[in-house]
Design an enzyme around this catalytic site. Structure first.
Site, PDB file in Angstrom:
ATOM      1  N   ASP A 170      41.540  12.971 -28.818  1.00  0.00           N
ATOM      2  CA  ASP A 170      41.684  11.533 -28.644  1.00  0.00           C
ATOM      3  C   ASP A 170      42.744  11.267 -27.568  1.00  0.00           C
ATOM      4  OD1 ASP A 170      41.668   8.662 -29.483  1.00  0.00           O
ATOM      5  OD2 ASP A 170      43.678   9.172 -30.197  1.00  0.00           O
ATOM      6  N   ASP A 215      44.766   7.776 -26.750  1.00  0.00           N
ATOM      7  CA  ASP A 215      45.911   6.919 -27.064  1.00  0.00           C
ATOM      8  C   ASP A 215      46.584   7.345 -28.359  1.00  0.00           C
ATOM      9  OD1 ASP A 215      45.522   5.139 -24.810  1.00  0.00           O
ATOM     10  OD2 ASP A 215      43.744   4.435 -25.868  1.00  0.00           O
ATOM     11  N   THR A 251      37.365   8.948 -26.715  1.00  0.00           N
ATOM     12  CA  THR A 251      38.235   7.801 -26.916  1.00  0.00           C
ATOM     13  C   THR A 251      37.454   6.497 -27.016  1.00  0.00           C
ATOM     14  OG1 THR A 251      40.155   6.633 -25.965  1.00  0.00           O
ATOM     15  CG2 THR A 251      38.597   7.582 -24.402  1.00  0.00           C
TER      16      THR A 251
END
Length: 182
Positions: free
Chosen positions: A13, A15, A54
């Protein structure tokens, strides 16, 4: 616990896992955490394919483009990147926790998702997407990770990560130790 020596790929991922704040940060302003880029390189050096995945619903608002994210991930050394540009309300198959991004990568790269690892900071998206396809799950404490383990644990209570790491570097060390030593 599942043996990791037969792992084909790792999905990471963005963020809160690679860097940033856990919230949207435009690719031109995004800063990876210390040792995140080295962690990606370590995973690749152990013979694994490494993919970014993401949710980026701000793309749907015109605040960034898929191409900007793709360029950032290529710069970081990823073998590929899977980006959901849709708002959560759109009900697409690719917005995590839906596993559409993982299925797309599996089809394009001939992966068995049960032989992959997902690293993320959000239990209710990253870990649930991994669980939906039988992938191994590594939660990092960065970004939303600590909250995922605490106040928000109820949102993914039926899912257990194989490992909880302090950050992406520690997650990569844990994975590569198992790939090389089991």
């Amino acid at each position: 616990m599942k043996l990791l020596r037969d792992i084909q790929a790792v999905f990471i991922d963005r963020d809160g896992t690679i860097g940033g704040t856990g919230h949207f940060v435009h690719p031109r302003e995004f800063a990876p955490y210390e040792k995140s880029i080295e962690a990606i390189a370590m995973l690749k050096a152990s013979g694994l394919k490494v993919f970014a995945f993401t949710n980026q619903h701000r793309i749907a608002r015109g605040e960034a483009t898929v191409e900007q994210f793709q360029a950032q991930f290529a710069e970081y050394g990823f073998d590929g990147a899977y980006v959901c540009p849709h708002a959560p309300s759109e009900g697409c198959a690719c917005h995590k926790p839906a596993p559409g991004l993982l299925h797309q990568a599996a089809e394009e790269h001939g992966l068995e998702l049960g032989r992959c690892v997902v690293i993320g900071d959000v239990g209710s998206t990253d870990m649930l997407a991994a669980a939906a396809v039988g992938a191994s799950k590594v939660l990092v404490r960065t970004g939303w990770g600590q909250g995922s383990l605490g106040a928000y644990r109820h949102t993914w209570a039926q899912t257990e990560p194989e490992y909880v790491a302090d950050d992406l570097w520690a997650a990569a060390q844990w994975i590569t130790a198992r790939v090389c030593n089991e």
